[in-house]
Design an enzyme around this catalytic site. Structure first.
Site, PDB file in Angstrom:
ATOM      1  CB  CYS A 163      46.630   6.779  49.156  1.00  0.00           C
ATOM      2  SG  CYS A 163      46.255   8.536  49.070  1.00  0.00           S
ATOM      3  CB  CYS A 201      48.746   9.133  47.227  1.00  0.00           C
ATOM      4  SG  CYS A 201      47.968   9.312  48.817  1.00  0.00           S
ATOM      5  CG  ASP A 202      49.960   5.926  44.858  1.00  0.00           C
ATOM      6  OD1 ASP A 202      50.761   6.815  44.759  1.00  0.00           O
ATOM      7  OD2 ASP A 202      49.747   5.144  45.713  1.00  0.00           O
TER       8      ASP A 202
END
Length: 306
Positions: free
Chosen positions: A133, A136-137
Site C-alpha cells: 500500500c 499507507c507507507d
C-alpha cells in the site's frame, strides 16, 4: 438478539452503495466493516475515472463521502471483524466481537486482498520495507530508492504516487511491456524518477533489520542481478476474501464467488458484490453498481417473505 432487515459485511464502495440504497429504501440496515470505509479505494491516492469528479478525487475522500451519504439515510456502520456467518431459521446469524445479530438478508462485500509473491524475505521484511500500500507507507521512504513489482494499473499508479517521496522508483515487470492502461503507461514513461526493469521477476528481498535490496532474474537469460532499494511495493494481483462464505456458495478456481447477474448466490437472501464476485472488471464504479443491484434485490426478496 438484534434482528436487522439487512446486514452488509464489508464497507468498501460496493457495501457502502448497498447500504445507501437499502437505508434509503427504509430497510433496517447494518454495515460491518473491519477497517476503514472504502476498502481498497480508501488506499488509492487518486481516483480519476469515477463519474462526477472531472478533476478526480482522493480515494479516502470519496470513501468518506460514500459512508456519510449512507449514514445520512440511516444506515448504521460498526467497525469489527466478522467471525462467522451461518444460516438461521430467521435468515442468517452473524457473529462479531462476541456479539451476534440476526439478518433476514445478507450482502457480502468483503472484497479482495493483495496477493503475496512468496519469495524469500517477503514475510520477514513485511512492515520493514515490504509493503502492499503506497498511500499507507510511501511517506516513510522520503528521498529513498524503491522497487514496485508488477505492471498493471495498480502497480503503475502506485509507482507514480511513490515518486512524490522517493528519489527513484524501479518498476520490475516480467514482460517487455506494461499491462496498465495507455494513459497511465505514458505518465510513467514521462516521469524522470521511474526506471523500468523489463523481462524480470523478483526472486529475493534482501536486508538485515530492514530491506536493503532485491534480487531479480531476467526471464530470458536466467541471469540474476541485485538492485539496492530501501523498500519494495508489491502489486501482482489480488486474492478473494471468500473464507467467510466458502462453504455456502460456489467459488471459481481463484476463490472468487460465482453469482447470478443480479448478484444472487443461489442461497435465498444471500448476495455477493464488488471485488469478491467473479467479474470482468474490478473498479469502484462496478462495485457501486453491484451494491445498488443487490440492495434492490434484497428489497424484492424481503417483500416476498411477507
Amino acid at each position: 438478539m438484534t434482528v436487522k432487515d439487512l446486514v452488509i459485511i464489508g464497507g468498501g464502495p460496493a457495501g457502502l452503495t448497498a447500504g445507501l440504497y437499502a437505508a434509503r429504501g427504509a430497510l433496517n440496515t447494518l454495515i460491518i466493516e473491519r477497517g476503514m470505509p472504502g476498502g481498497q479505494a480508501a488506499a488509492t491516492e487518486r481516483v480519476e475515472n469515477y463519474p462526477g469528479f472531472p478533476d478526480g478525487i482522493d480515494g479516502p475522500d470519496l470513501s468518506m463521502k460514500m459512508a456519510e451519504q449512507a449514514q445520512r439515510f440511516g444506515c448504521e456502520i460498526i467497525y469489527s471483524d466478522v467471525d462467522k456467518l451461518e444460516l438461521h431459521e430467521k435468515g442468517f446469524k452473524i457473529t462479531y466481537s462476541d456479539e451476534e445479530v440476526i439478518a433476514k438478508a445478507v450482502i457480502v462485500a468483503t472484497g479482495a486482498k493483495p496477493k503475496f509473491i512468496g519469495v524469500k524475505g517477503e514475510q520477514e521484511f513485511h512492515g520493514k520495507g515490504v509493503s502492499y500500500c503506497a498511500t499507507c507507507d510511501g511517506a516513510f521512504f522520503r528521498d529513498g530508492t524503491l522497487a514496485v513489482i508488477g505492471g498493471g494499473d495498480a502497480a503503475v499508479e502506485e509507482a507514480m504516487f511513490l515518486t512524490k517521496f522517493a528519489a527513484k522508483v524501479y518498476i520490475v515487470h516480467r514482460r517487455g511491456q506494461l499491462r496498465a492502461t495507455k494513459i497511465l503507461q505514458q505518465r510513467a514513461f514521462d516521469n524522470p524518477k521511474i526506471e523500468f526493469v523489463w523481462h524480470s521477476v523478483l526472486t529475493e528481498i534482501k536486508g538485515q533489520e530492514k530491506v536493503t535490496g532485491i534480487e531479480v532474474k531476467d526471464v530470458r537469460t536466467n541471469e540474476l542481478s541485485e538492485i539496492k532499494v530501501d523498500g519494495v511495493f508489491i502489486y501482482v494481483g489480488t486474492e478473494a476474501n471468500s473464507d467467510l462464505i466458502k462453504d455456502l456458495v460456489q467459488l471459481d478456481e481463484r476463490g472468487y464467488v460465482i453469482t447470478q447477474e443480479d448478484t444472487g448466490t443461489g442461497v435465498p437472501g444471500l448476495y455477493v458484490v464488488g471485488d469478491l464476485r467473479q467479474k470482468p472488471l474490478r473498479q469502484v464504479i462496478t462495485a457501486a453498481a453491484d451494491g445498488a443491484i443487490a440492495a434492490a434485490q434484497v428489497e424484492k426478496y424481503l417483500a416476498s417473505l411477507e
